[in-house]
Scaffold this motif. Structure first.
Motif, PDB file in Angstrom:
ATOM      1  N   PRO A   1       4.315  12.925  -0.458  1.00  0.00           N
ATOM      2  CA  PRO A   1       4.533  14.351  -0.230  1.00  0.00           C
ATOM      3  C   PRO A   1       3.204  15.107  -0.166  1.00  0.00           C
TER       4      PRO A   1
ATOM      5  N   HIS B   1       0.843  -1.206   0.000  1.00  0.00           N
ATOM      6  CA  HIS B   1       0.000   0.000   0.000  1.00  0.00           C
ATOM      7  C   HIS B   1       0.875   1.251   0.000  1.00  0.00           C
TER       8      HIS B   1
ATOM      9  N   GLU C   1       3.980   1.639  -0.883  1.00  0.00           N
ATOM     10  CA  GLU C   1       4.726   1.779  -2.143  1.00  0.00           C
ATOM     11  C   GLU C   1       3.809   2.327  -3.244  1.00  0.00           C
ATOM     12  N   TYR C   2       2.607   1.754  -3.312  1.00  0.00           N
ATOM     13  CA  TYR C   2       1.658   2.127  -4.366  1.00  0.00           C
ATOM     14  C   TYR C   2       1.256   3.595  -4.257  1.00  0.00           C
ATOM     15  N   VAL C   3       0.838   3.986  -3.043  1.00  0.00           N
ATOM     16  CA  VAL C   3       0.369   5.365  -2.842  1.00  0.00           C
ATOM     17  C   VAL C   3       1.504   6.347  -3.093  1.00  0.00           C
TER      18      VAL C   3
ATOM     19  N   GLN D   1       4.051   5.931  -5.065  1.00  0.00           N
ATOM     20  CA  GLN D   1       4.310   5.989  -6.518  1.00  0.00           C
ATOM     21  C   GLN D   1       3.251   6.802  -7.246  1.00  0.00           C
TER      22      GLN D   1
ATOM     23  N   LEU E   1       4.256  12.944  14.964  1.00  0.00           N
ATOM     24  CA  LEU E   1       4.285  13.054  13.495  1.00  0.00           C
ATOM     25  C   LEU E   1       3.590  14.337  13.032  1.00  0.00           C
TER      26      LEU E   1
ATOM     27  N   VAL F   1       6.551   9.539  -6.116  1.00  0.00           N
ATOM     28  CA  VAL F   1       7.770   9.183  -5.368  1.00  0.00           C
ATOM     29  C   VAL F   1       8.227   7.812  -5.850  1.00  0.00           C
TER      30      VAL F   1
ATOM     31  N   ILE G   1      -0.042   5.624   5.562  1.00  0.00           N
ATOM     32  CA  ILE G   1      -0.320   5.845   4.128  1.00  0.00           C
ATOM     33  C   ILE G   1      -0.488   7.341   3.839  1.00  0.00           C
TER      34      ILE G   1
ATOM     35  N   ARG H   1      11.285   6.132   3.826  1.00  0.00           N
ATOM     36  CA  ARG H   1      10.216   6.830   4.540  1.00  0.00           C
ATOM     37  C   ARG H   1       9.165   5.828   5.054  1.00  0.00           C
TER      38      ARG H   1
END
Lengths: 567, 230
Positions: free
Chosen positions: B153, B99, B101-103, B105, B177, B109, B148, B115
């Motif tokens: 960014p 998830h 990685e997908y979001v 990308q 955070l 990014v 997520i 991160r």
């Protein structure tokens, strides 16, 4: 944390494609191929068998030349009416947020990302278009080959013409839905009801065309969807102008796809969860949930203020607990019924008209219409029995009441049964008009309400049968061998409709009287008594169902214990 | 006069109604970049509706919302805004790491692994990264949604009831955070019932029955009075 420039738009379609491929691989990896092949085999056997059975039941004798000529004249406007209805449904569905549905996670993660929305939506939209065209073409081909058994032309040509018609109507439906969503519903200047108004106008126009086509003496009126209807006759004769229908459907789809980026995220978010549940309900053959979810998809909400407020309950206490229970449940039923939205009441009224017309058609001699009337009555039953459905949907609350569940559910039948009265009057009036005889008024007045109640009884069976099993926590054993599970599921699906069909078949008592010139009022009374008997049996079943199941399980458990002891 | 592009969020007569029931009455707001805002109100006051309209998930009945001068829901607005919903949704065939990685990308990014691992670690999810988040408990789902929302960014972070379901450690991690995001100059708009959180923000917005009844410093008002239903 990295920063982003507001203008640095990253159209990351590559990531989208890559992840879709990965997910497809995951899904394919999770498929039980043997199970899937078995399901395909079952669908092939039962689906193909059904088509063959229906096909063989159509008499193969070709109609006379005169009848064929009549058919050529009537068929285009009548079949065009189907296309007009498809357009109405498409426009209405589109204005309410259809026809595309995404996964909820896609709405959150993909649609809120800076990707090209049109590109992201293209695949699910194309899947929708493809599915609709496939279904339409298959239904059209089956109907076409049925028609080809009695009309001039080869079966193959009729199947091809039917498929072309079905595919064109499907394209019209899905294309109009896309356009209604992206153009009409997204425009702040056009009211949302305008989509339905446009659809209704075209249906009315096409209906006028049908009326004049049936009236041989009058002049003809061209309907807006005649070309669609004419396309269905391509198995027999071909008019090149009919291809306009296919072109219109295709154009609607292409325009809809071009405007995909205008699709409302609010509609997508709302539909995503509902469509997932709807698919699950269809998989589980849960017809009641399917109807409930369809209502939610159509944004059909209960009224905030009831049509009429019930009077406050007086301080006078009922003499017995049973009466107190009956009164509470009866009032609760009316509280729910009086909040039915106008759209649901209108739909029920339309279904009642259809029910009356179909029952009258049975009296006139068309036996298969009884099955259609049963389906209609079944749906009316599911609609009107909403208070019962709500009770069934709250099992924790129901089981917390200090009353037997069967007693409670049986009392929920009272208010909806009374609420059927106005719809029975509508159905009776529709039947009398269809029969076109004053002599039909008295029998209809006697027979309509019991008949509708008996037809709706299938809906009651469907609702109560799907209620969560209070004994499910107990260790149970299925009494059905796995080989019979599929057959059992089919019986389970059909059983409520069989009950409705049995209720509706009381109309044959009237038909026999009409055929033999017997006393109609006597026949109506006999039919009404038969209908009411069925309704009482179903009501009693609702009341004692849990008790019977409890006893049956205890009996089986005892048998198993004894068998183990004997070893 | 401040230009719209200098504002993280601006709304002009933004409103929403459901048939004859108004959910949010016309609201005019101007929130500059870098501001830390809390949005409070009783249940049904319109907080979630307002945030969802700003995120582009709900179509306004009237008016408009802009993120950095771009109409909400437009591509640049989506690039700038991260939305953390109170009802997290996940794919049921992707692990939490997939998830993330997908979001990341989808937001441009190419390598988000450093991160992603940092977020997993800080939210105590490092051992659950390869699990499917749809199988998580309420609290773990919330933590996964936070990861997520923060892995990509963003310039504006919209958060709806972020503390619901979180344990103390989770709440602490989230607060850290959010503080880091604020320190990095991000704009934070947080709808919450946790009134202790209000002390950490620069600006307080309060809604009552869909109407903006307070817009000012949190120190100048009785917050408990504001969140009471009308």
């Amino acid at each position: 944390m990295s920063t982003v420039s507001l203008n640095a738009v990253s159209l990351n379609s590559k990531a989208l494609r890559a992840m879709r491929r990965t997910r497809q691989r995951h899904r394919l990896g999770n498929i039980e191929w043997f199970d899937a092949a078995y399901r395909a085999y079952l669908v092939g056997i039962f689906g193909g068998g059904s088509v063959l059975w229906i096909s063989s039941s159509v008499r193969d004798a070709t109609v006379s030349a005169a009848s064929a000529a009549d058919f050529a004249e009537f068929a285009p406007p009548i079949l065009g009416l189907l296309a007009a209805f498809a357009l109405l449904v498409g426009l209405r569905g589109g204005a309410q947020g259809g026809p595309v549905a995404l996964e909820a996670a896609d709405v959150m993660h993909v649609m809120l990302a800076p990707v090209d929305r049109r590109r992201a939506l293209l695949r699910p939209a194309l899947q929708r278009v493809r599915g609709a065209i496939f279904t339409g073409a298959i239904a059209g081909a089956i109907s076409g080959q049925l028609a080809g058994r009695r009309l001039p032309g080869s079966l193959l040509a009729w199947a091809g013409g039917g498929a072309l018609f079905g595919a064109s109507v499907a394209m019209l439906w899905v294309g109009s839905a896309l356009l209604a969503h992206t153009v009409l519903a997204r425009s702040s200047r056009v009211p949302r009801w305008s989509a339905t108004a446009i659809g209704l106008t075209l249906v009315a126009w096409q209906s006028v065309a049908v009326y004049f086509a049936m009236d041989s003496g009058s002049t003809k009126v061209a309907g807006p969807a005649d070309a669609f209807g004419s396309l269905a006759l391509w198995g027999w004769r071909q008019h090149s102008t009919d291809l306009i229908a296919t072109a219109v459907g295709l154009l609607a789809v292409i325009l809809g796809l071009l405007l995909l980026s205008r699709i409302s995220l609010e509609a997508l978010a709302r539909r995503s969860a509902l469509v997932a549940q709807l698919r699950f309900a269809v998989t589980m053959q849960d017809l009641r949930t399917v109807i409930l979810l369809r209502r939610q998809l159509n944004q059909e909400r209960t009224r905030r203020t009831p049509w009429r407020r019930l009077q406050r309950i007086t301080n006078q206490k009922p003499r017995t607990r049973t009466r107190a229970l009956t009164r509470s449940v009866f009032r609760r039923g009316w509280h729910g019924l009086l909040r039915f939205p106008a759209t649901r009441l209108a739909r029920m009224a339309a279904l009642s008209v259809a029910f009356g017309v179909l029952q009258a058609t049975v009296v006139r001699g068309t036996t298969p219409a009884v099955l259609l009337s049963a389906l209609v009555a079944f749906v009316i039953g599911l609609e009107v029995m909403e208070p019962l459905s709500q009770e069934v949907d709250q099992p924790d609350r129901t089981d917390s009441f200090p009353v037997d569940r069967g007693e409670l559910l049986a009392r929920h039948l009272l208010a909806p049964t009374i609420a059927l009265l106005p719809f029975a009057i509508i159905a009776g009036a529709a039947a009398v008009i269809t029969l076109g005889s004053i002599d039909a008024i008295a029998p209809a007045a006697i027979f309509a309400l019991p008949n509708l109640i008996a037809g709706a009884a299938g809906g009651v069976v469907s609702i109560v049968r799907d209620a969560p099993d209070p004994f499910s926590a107990d260790k149970q054993q299925s009494f059905v061998p796995p080989e019979m599970a599929g057959f059992g599921a089919t019986i389970r699906l059909l059983w409520p409709i069989v009950v409705s069909a049995f209720g509706c078949s009381m109309v044959f008592i009237l038909r026999v009287a009409v055929d033999n010139d017997g006393p109609l009022i006597g026949a109506a009374i006999r039919g009404a008594v038969g209908s009411l008997l069925l309704a009482v049996v179903v009501g009693y079943w609702v009341k004692v169902r849990d008790r019977i199941r409890r006893k049956f399980r205890a009996f089986m458990a005892e048998g198993r214990t004894q068998a183990l002891g004997a070893r | 006069m401040t230009s719209l592009r200098e504002l993280a969020l601006s709304t002009l007569q933004l409103s929403k109604d459901y048939g004859d029931r108004p959910a949010v009455l016309p609201i005019d707001l101007q929130i500059p970049f870098g501001q830390h805002v809390a949005l409070v109100g009783h249940n049904g006051s319109g907080k979630t509706t307002l945030l969802r309209m700003v995120a582009g998930l709900l179509d306004p009945s009237g008016g408009s919302a802009r993120i950095g001068g771009h109409l909400s829901g437009s591509t640049p607005a989506r690039a700038a805004l991260s939305w953390l919903s109170d009802t997290p949704t996940f794919y049921d065939d992707l692990s939490l790491r997939e998830h993330l990685e997908y979001v990341a990308q989808l937001h441009g990014v190419s390598d988000s692994s450093v991160r992603a691992e940092e977020l997993l670690s800080r939210l105590q999810l490092e051992n659950r990264g390869d699990d499917i988040p749809t199988t998580f408990s309420r609290g773990l789902r919330q933590k996964a949604a936070i990861a997520i929302a923060l892995v990509r960014p963003f310039q504006v972070l919209l958060v709806d009831e972020p503390f619901v379901g979180l344990d103390e450690a989770g709440k602490q991690s989230l607060l850290e955070l959010l503080d880091e995001a604020a320190a990095d100059g991000r704009t934070l708009i947080v709808a919450t019932h946790e009134l202790t959180f209000v002390d950490r923000v620069q600006r307080l917005l309060a809604l009552r029955d869909g109407e903006l009844v307070y817009d000012g410093s949190p120190g100048d008002t009785d917050v408990h009075q504001l969140v009471r239903a009308g």
